[in-house]
Write a protein that holds these residues in place. Structure first.
Motif, PDB file in Angstrom:
ATOM      1  N   VAL A 484       0.867  -1.183   0.000  1.00  0.00           N
ATOM      2  CA  VAL A 484       0.000   0.000   0.000  1.00  0.00           C
ATOM      3  C   VAL A 484       0.904   1.234   0.000  1.00  0.00           C
ATOM      4  N   THR A 485       0.326   2.392  -0.225  1.00  0.00           N
ATOM      5  CA  THR A 485       1.117   3.618  -0.163  1.00  0.00           C
ATOM      6  C   THR A 485       0.896   4.284   1.190  1.00  0.00           C
ATOM      7  N   ARG A 486       1.741   5.259   1.506  1.00  0.00           N
ATOM      8  CA  ARG A 486       1.605   5.963   2.792  1.00  0.00           C
ATOM      9  C   ARG A 486       0.210   6.549   2.965  1.00  0.00           C
ATOM     10  N   ASN A 487      -0.335   7.050   1.854  1.00  0.00           N
ATOM     11  CA  ASN A 487      -1.639   7.694   1.946  1.00  0.00           C
ATOM     12  C   ASN A 487      -2.759   6.705   2.217  1.00  0.00           C
ATOM     13  N   GLU A 488      -2.448   5.428   2.113  1.00  0.00           N
ATOM     14  CA  GLU A 488      -3.473   4.430   2.361  1.00  0.00           C
ATOM     15  C   GLU A 488      -3.388   3.881   3.781  1.00  0.00           C
ATOM     16  N   ILE A 489      -2.537   4.499   4.589  1.00  0.00           N
ATOM     17  CA  ILE A 489      -2.432   4.078   5.982  1.00  0.00           C
ATOM     18  C   ILE A 489      -3.001   5.201   6.851  1.00  0.00           C
ATOM     19  N   GLY A 490      -3.908   4.840   7.738  1.00  0.00           N
ATOM     20  CA  GLY A 490      -4.538   5.864   8.572  1.00  0.00           C
ATOM     21  C   GLY A 490      -3.736   6.107   9.839  1.00  0.00           C
ATOM     22  N   ALA A 491      -4.453   6.185  10.971  1.00  0.00           N
ATOM     23  CA  ALA A 491      -3.786   6.481  12.234  1.00  0.00           C
ATOM     24  C   ALA A 491      -2.848   5.337  12.622  1.00  0.00           C
ATOM     25  N   ILE A 492      -1.751   5.695  13.269  1.00  0.00           N
ATOM     26  CA  ILE A 492      -0.853   4.684  13.841  1.00  0.00           C
ATOM     27  C   ILE A 492      -0.777   4.973  15.337  1.00  0.00           C
ATOM     28  N   ARG A 493      -1.115   3.991  16.158  1.00  0.00           N
ATOM     29  CA  ARG A 493      -1.057   4.199  17.616  1.00  0.00           C
ATOM     30  C   ARG A 493      -0.006   3.256  18.183  1.00  0.00           C
ATOM     31  N   ILE A 494       1.010   3.851  18.798  1.00  0.00           N
ATOM     32  CA  ILE A 494       2.097   3.037  19.325  1.00  0.00           C
ATOM     33  C   ILE A 494       1.946   2.897  20.833  1.00  0.00           C
ATOM     34  N   GLY A 495       1.845   1.679  21.294  1.00  0.00           N
ATOM     35  CA  GLY A 495       1.766   1.419  22.725  1.00  0.00           C
ATOM     36  C   GLY A 495       3.107   0.901  23.210  1.00  0.00           C
ATOM     37  N   PRO A 496       3.219   0.565  24.482  1.00  0.00           N
ATOM     38  CA  PRO A 496       4.507   0.096  25.003  1.00  0.00           C
ATOM     39  C   PRO A 496       4.991  -1.178  24.301  1.00  0.00           C
ATOM     40  N   ASN A 497       4.069  -2.111  24.047  1.00  0.00           N
ATOM     41  CA  ASN A 497       4.495  -3.399  23.489  1.00  0.00           C
ATOM     42  C   ASN A 497       3.881  -3.737  22.151  1.00  0.00           C
ATOM     43  N   GLU A 498       2.999  -2.894  21.680  1.00  0.00           N
ATOM     44  CA  GLU A 498       2.339  -3.217  20.414  1.00  0.00           C
ATOM     45  C   GLU A 498       1.946  -1.931  19.710  1.00  0.00           C
ATOM     46  N   THR A 499       1.699  -2.074  18.414  1.00  0.00           N
ATOM     47  CA  THR A 499       1.328  -0.917  17.613  1.00  0.00           C
ATOM     48  C   THR A 499       0.077  -1.260  16.822  1.00  0.00           C
ATOM     49  N   TYR A 500      -0.828  -0.296  16.754  1.00  0.00           N
ATOM     50  CA  TYR A 500      -2.054  -0.461  15.976  1.00  0.00           C
ATOM     51  C   TYR A 500      -2.029   0.506  14.810  1.00  0.00           C
ATOM     52  N   PHE A 501      -2.587   0.094  13.690  1.00  0.00           N
ATOM     53  CA  PHE A 501      -2.685   1.015  12.551  1.00  0.00           C
ATOM     54  C   PHE A 501      -3.956   0.725  11.761  1.00  0.00           C
ATOM     55  N   GLN A 502      -4.420   1.779  11.092  1.00  0.00           N
ATOM     56  CA  GLN A 502      -5.685   1.655  10.347  1.00  0.00           C
ATOM     57  C   GLN A 502      -5.432   1.512   8.857  1.00  0.00           C
ATOM     58  N   ILE A 503      -6.214   0.636   8.240  1.00  0.00           N
ATOM     59  CA  ILE A 503      -6.190   0.478   6.784  1.00  0.00           C
ATOM     60  C   ILE A 503      -7.645   0.619   6.313  1.00  0.00           C
ATOM     61  N   PRO A 504      -7.901   1.389   5.226  1.00  0.00           N
ATOM     62  CA  PRO A 504      -9.290   1.481   4.762  1.00  0.00           C
ATOM     63  C   PRO A 504      -9.864   0.081   4.513  1.00  0.00           C
ATOM     64  N   ARG A 505     -11.120  -0.095   4.884  1.00  0.00           N
ATOM     65  CA  ARG A 505     -11.722  -1.426   4.796  1.00  0.00           C
ATOM     66  C   ARG A 505     -11.618  -1.999   3.387  1.00  0.00           C
ATOM     67  N   THR A 506     -11.736  -1.128   2.389  1.00  0.00           N
ATOM     68  CA  THR A 506     -11.714  -1.621   1.002  1.00  0.00           C
ATOM     69  C   THR A 506     -10.353  -2.227   0.647  1.00  0.00           C
ATOM     70  N   LEU A 507      -9.311  -1.865   1.411  1.00  0.00           N
ATOM     71  CA  LEU A 507      -7.972  -2.371   1.090  1.00  0.00           C
ATOM     72  C   LEU A 507      -7.505  -3.441   2.069  1.00  0.00           C
ATOM     73  N   ALA A 508      -8.318  -3.683   3.103  1.00  0.00           N
ATOM     74  CA  ALA A 508      -7.834  -4.510   4.208  1.00  0.00           C
ATOM     75  C   ALA A 508      -7.485  -5.934   3.768  1.00  0.00           C
ATOM     76  N   ASP A 509      -8.312  -6.532   2.927  1.00  0.00           N
ATOM     77  CA  ASP A 509      -8.023  -7.902   2.455  1.00  0.00           C
ATOM     78  C   ASP A 509      -6.712  -7.943   1.688  1.00  0.00           C
ATOM     79  N   LYS A 510      -6.598  -6.972   0.798  1.00  0.00           N
ATOM     80  CA  LYS A 510      -5.413  -6.920  -0.055  1.00  0.00           C
ATOM     81  C   LYS A 510      -4.150  -6.721   0.799  1.00  0.00           C
ATOM     82  N   PHE A 511      -4.273  -5.841   1.790  1.00  0.00           N
ATOM     83  CA  PHE A 511      -3.152  -5.585   2.684  1.00  0.00           C
ATOM     84  C   PHE A 511      -2.774  -6.862   3.431  1.00  0.00           C
TER      85      PHE A 511
END
Ligand code: AMP
Length: 649
Positions: A484-511
């Motif tokens: 995917v491209t940078r513009n296709e990645i939404g919020a990134i939340r970094i926690g102490p031991n793990e990181t969460y990030f958003q991908i648009p639903r339409t691209l999630a399977d492909k990702f």
């Protein structure tokens, strides 16, 4: 320092252009201590850097009488990040060296390679090109570097950011040891220093970037709007400023397409520049701006990089730049070579804080204002119309005859009103904007989604702050692994031991499918696994808080297989649930010779762009920029040698 000591032919070319004084960077590269030496120059775009390196390499290119030296292959090579910049550099050097007998060849992605080979064979003195295309010519034996006496890396930081490290190394390794290397870069991050250390000899450092001064010619404004009003605000800004040439920056090709269509419909003479346009279309668009058939250009960051339009006095950041550097790059399209310019950021209410901190980081003071309304535009129009209508004009006898006839049919007031109307009707109508009131801001706060991110899926990975998680390396990793491209990645939340990030639903399977296929393929980063998180970071945050009082309870298993599952709202990601969507079929961004996933040359190199990292025994990921095991200039590095999985690209 003046141009007086230059070879006559170069001096004459500058005089013809009415360049009487060298800019700061030009003066610096012409100082006696810079003569013949490798240079590492931090110079802002618009500082006159092209002419600067053009003049700096004169000692390598010109022989007696200021005529170019005879050679069987090119004497100078200039590598630039994008096709537009390469073409621009080529044009500048063509006039500068026009009377010296030098022949300038341009080799850029998207152009006909066999035509370029022909030009190279017929004897080019200076070759300007983009990294991928130059390496292609080199590998096919069309580009002979054996007589090269100067190499210039223009906007070197951009080239590394865009993932051209391999190409640059291949070209520099193939150049003769005794050549001069001139490295120009707006910023000097560690990868640039490392490149300089490896490929330059005793380089003279020149820094003409003065943070305060670089903004001096650009006045910044930030315009707050309600999110649905962005396009209307753009219309009003264009109408208010009536700039000779304006550039509007969007984050994606889609946004460029939409805004271009909107503005065309409203009657603006507008062109678009993005990765979806062919080289010919881009050249035509730029030409239309140069000869004033078009006054507005809507562009993506990559497509507009390095573009120099002397009449450009207005830059509008329609979509907020992704960081302070992009903000400066975009804004630097105006305020060039001593001219004044205005850069306007359109800031949807909910994003004001983010923009304020970006401006602080870039040490930019912006004036926060409302978008111009109909009244303000009408007032400006009146001033401009008065000026235009009162300007002296040469009137012919035929004009006078017609005027006399008109006077018999209409009163002077009627005629004057008709004249005003005729002028006014050519201008697009201003838009009526929702006033910037506390109520409007409150309503806007309810919708804080970036366009395209209204419906997303959260993914997570087992790398957190304790493993040096940082968006600077996480973003390229996600792009590379998930195609995917940078513009296709939404919020990134970094926690102490793990990181969460958003991908648009339409691209999630492909990702998910791409990430799974690239898991464990080449480097240690590839061992990081991504999994869909049904709850997103909110639940994790609660768990983290709980975990703090309850340490050791919560480590989650590594290497959980990617399985598209339900997102935060319970829906299934993507349209092809269960099936892997396969590798990206998006068209490559034709602006560079880079493919859309960020992997140069169409291959997934298995390396992150920019920084690269190794995992320390303690579990941390650390940059590997400072490796001491790199060879010195000219150290043997053959094409096709196995890639170092941790080197930067
Ligand atoms: P650059 O930083 O190379 O993109 O140059 C920005 C603009 O400044 C280009 O339009 C150059 O042609 C122009 N320029 C370069 N040198 C001079 C000079 N000495 N005097 C006036 N304009 C210049």
């Amino acid at each position: 320092m003046t141009f007086a000591d230059l070879p006559t032919r170069l001096r004459d070319a500058l005089t013809e252009r009415e360049y009487s004084q060298p800019t700061d960077v030009q003066a610096a590269v012409l100082e006696p201590q810079a003569l013949g030496r490798d240079l590492i120059v931090s110079a802002q775009t618009g500082s006159g850097k092209t002419v600067a390196f053009g003049l700096a390499m004169a000692s390598e290119l010109l022989g007696d009488e200021g005529i170019v030296r005879q050679a069987n292959s090119p004497l100078a090579l200039i590598i630039a990040p994008t096709r537009e910049l390469a073409l621009q550099v080529s044009r500048e050097l063509a006039w500068l060296y026009g009377s010296t007998g030098a022949r300038v060849a341009t080799c850029v992605g998207g152009m006909n390679p066999s035509q370029e080979r022909k030009v190279l064979r017929s004897g080019a003195t200076i070759v300007v090109g983009t990294p991928g295309r130059l390496r292609d010519h080199l590998e096919r034996g069309a580009l002979d570097l054996s007589a090269l006496s100067a190499v210039v890396l223009d906007e070197a930081d951009e080239m590394l950011d865009m993932g051209f490290r391999d190409e640059l190394e291949a070209i520099l390794d193939a150049a003769p040891d005794q050549r001069r290397t001139l490295l120009f870069s707006a910023t000097m991050p560690r990868p640039i220093e490392a490149l300089a250390q490896r490929y330059q000899n005793n380089a003279l450092r020149i820094a003409t970037v003065d943070k305060g001064r670089s903004h001096e010619d650009i006045s910044y404004q930030a315009v707050t709007v309600s999110p649905p009003e962005v396009e209307n605000a753009v219309v009003n800004l264009l109408r208010f400023h009536e700039a000779e040439t304006a550039i509007l920056f969007c984050a994606t090709r889609d946004s460029v397409r939409r805004l271009h269509a909107t503005l065309q419909e409203r009657g603006f003479s507008v062109v678009a520049l993005s990765g979806e346009h062919s080289q010919q279309e881009r050249n035509q668009a730029l030409q239309a701006l140069r000869d004033r058939r078009a006054r507005v250009c809507v562009a993506t960051d990559v497509a507009a990089r390095g573009i120099d339009l002397p009449s450009l006095s207005l830059v509008v950041h329609v979509e907020i730049p992704r960081d302070a550097e992009t903000l400066q790059h975009r804004s630097g399209r105006t305020g060039r070579a001593g001219k004044k310019g205005t850069a306007v950021l359109i800031v949807p209410f909910p994003r004001r804080k983010r923009v304020e901190s970006m401006l602080r980081r870039a040490s930019i003071k912006a004036q926060w204002i409302d978008a111009p309304d109909r009244d303000a535009i009408m007032a400006q129009d009146r001033e401009r119309l008065l000026e235009t209508l009162m300007a002296p004009v040469e009137v012919t006898d035929a004009d006078r005859d017609l005027a006399a006839k008109l006077m018999t049919q209409k009163t002077p007031e009627e005629l004057a009103a008709m004249l005003v109307h005729a002028h006014r009707s050519k201008m697009p109508e201003p838009e009526d904007l929702v006033p910037n009131t506390p109520e409007a801001r409150k309503a806007a706060q309810k919708d804080t989604h970036r366009p395209g991110f209204e419906d997303t899926v959260w993914f997570r990975m087992d790398i957190g702050r304790q493993n040096n998680a940082d968006p600077r390396w996480i973003l390229p990793l996600l792009c590379r692994r998930g195609h995917v491209t940078r513009n296709e990645i939404g919020a990134i939340r970094i926690g102490p031991n793990e990181t969460y990030f958003q991908i648009p639903r339409t691209l999630a399977d492909k990702f998910a499918a791409a990430a799974e296929r690239t898991a464990g393929t080449e480097s240690e980063e590839d061992s990081i696994r991504f999994e869909v998180s049904a709850d997103g970071p909110r639940v994790a945050a609660r768990q983290n808080r709980k975990g703090r009082s309850d340490r050791g309870q919560r480590p989650r298993p590594h290497g959980v297989k990617v399985q598209p599952s339900r997102g935060s709202d319970g829906k299934k990601p993507g349209g092809k649930s269960g099936k892997f969507a396969g590798r990206s079929d998006r068209k490559p961004d034709r602006n560079t010779d880079r493919k859309p996933d960020g992997a140069p040359g169409g291959k997934f190199s298995g390396k992150p762009e920019g920084k690269s990292f190794k995992k320390k025994p303690g579990g941390k990921f650390t940059p590997k920029n400072d490796r001491k095991d790199r060879g010195k200039p000219g150290s043997p590095k053959k094409f096709g040698t196995p890639k170092d999985p941790f080197s930067q690209s």
